[in-house]
Design an enzyme around this catalytic site. Structure first.
Site, PDB file in Angstrom:
ATOM      1  N   LYS A   1       0.801  -1.202   0.000  1.00  0.00           N
ATOM      2  CA  LYS A   1       0.000   0.000   0.000  1.00  0.00           C
ATOM      3  C   LYS A   1       0.850   1.276   0.000  1.00  0.00           C
ATOM      4  O   LYS A   1       0.357   2.348  -0.289  1.00  0.00           O
ATOM      5  CB  LYS A   1      -0.879   0.052   1.264  1.00  0.00           C
TER       6      LYS A   1
ATOM      7  N   ASP B   1      15.341  -0.506  -0.869  1.00  0.00           N
ATOM      8  CA  ASP B   1      16.283  -0.653   0.242  1.00  0.00           C
ATOM      9  C   ASP B   1      17.223  -1.821  -0.090  1.00  0.00           C
ATOM     10  O   ASP B   1      18.144  -1.658  -0.889  1.00  0.00           O
ATOM     11  CB  ASP B   1      15.438  -0.915   1.501  1.00  0.00           C
TER      12      ASP B   1
END
Lengths: 160, 120
Positions: free
Chosen positions: A24, A85
């Protein structure tokens, strides 16, 4: 956002890319990016099972909880990420989408921590900001679903 | 003794025997994402006197697809001088070897992001 939109519009001129967001956290960024993108484009979403969460599949392997609504075969696909990341999630996403024979596959990310990358073979073409090793909340980023709706991005620091 | 689940992306020889829960959790995360991994597959000799090994370094993980060795440490970044020195030595002796050190902070970030039981 305007700069990202212009850069993408330049590269995809004459084409109609599909912006694919993984639910989301990307939602706010994707909405803003879509409005800043002055070329025709489509939006689609998918959702991945999250490690360690209640919706994690019992087989212990990442998988799609929600798939794209339309075929991306032959289409120019631009994956919209909130943050890259280690690159582990994006690697899975790109491999999954690549199997569907898109015309092209690229990635735009709002934030990037390239110094923590474990997998490097990722088609990250557009980056909003390279950020330091901090936790972010707001603007779609959450901590256990909290703070996601804050309108701006905040750095979360532990109480001293 | 740490539990060793059945791993799907593990491609090493023999069952991995993790030294601590942090290594185990890192292995689980790699496995979750289907990233092929090995556990301590290679020891790098850093210093030797003839056949006698004086100093060696065995990174925790190897990711063959990335050709990347990964060392996980739970020491704070400020306390890893010795490990950093070893890593520097490894890079000098084996310039073609790609190695990355995941500090405590990196592991904690992983833990926070993936809701690992080791999250502080």
């Amino acid at each position: 956002m305007r700069e990202l939109g212009e850069a993408i519009a330049r590269d995809y001129e004459g084409r109609e890319p599909v912006l694919v967001g993984a639910l989301k956290a990307c939602v706010v960024f994707l909405a803003d990016l879509s409005r800043a993108l002055p070329i025709p484009h489509e939006l689609d979403f998918l959702e991945l099972a999250s490690y360690g969460k209640a919706n994690a599949p019992p087989e212990g392997r990442i998988r799609l909880l929600k798939d794209l609504d339309r075929s991306i075969a032959g289409r120019d696909v631009l994956v919209v990420e909130d943050i890259v990341d280690t690159g582990l999630t994006l690697r899975f996403l790109c491999r999954t989408l690549a199997l569907r024979a898109p015309g092209s596959l690229g990635v735009v990310t709002l934030l990037d921590r390239p110094y923590r990358r474990l997998v490097d073979d990722l088609p990250v073409r557009y980056t909003g900001f390279v950020v330091p090793d901090e936790l972010f909340v707001g603007y779609g980023f959450d901590v256990d679903e909290r703070c996601r709706a804050l309108p701006d991005l905040h750095v979360l620091r532990p109480a001293v | 003794m740490l539990e060793t689940p059945v791993f799907q992306a593990y491609c090493g020889e023999g069952p991995p025997r993790f030294a601590n829960p942090y290594e185990l959790e890192c292995a689980k995360v790699l496995d979750w994402y289907g990233v092929p991994w090995q556990y301590e597959p290679r020891t790098f000799v850093l210093e030797a006197d003839g056949d006698r090994v004086l100093e060696a370094f065995t990174p925790d993980f190897y990711l063959p697809e990335q050709d990347l060795y990964l060392e996980v440490t739970m020491m704070k970044q400020s306390l890893v001088t010795r490990k950093n020195r070893k890593l520097r030595k490894l890079r000098e002796r084996y310039p073609d070897v790609n190695v990355k050190l995941f500090y405590r902070r990196d592991v904690e970030r992983l833990a926070e992001r993936f809701k690992l039981p080791i999250a502080s």
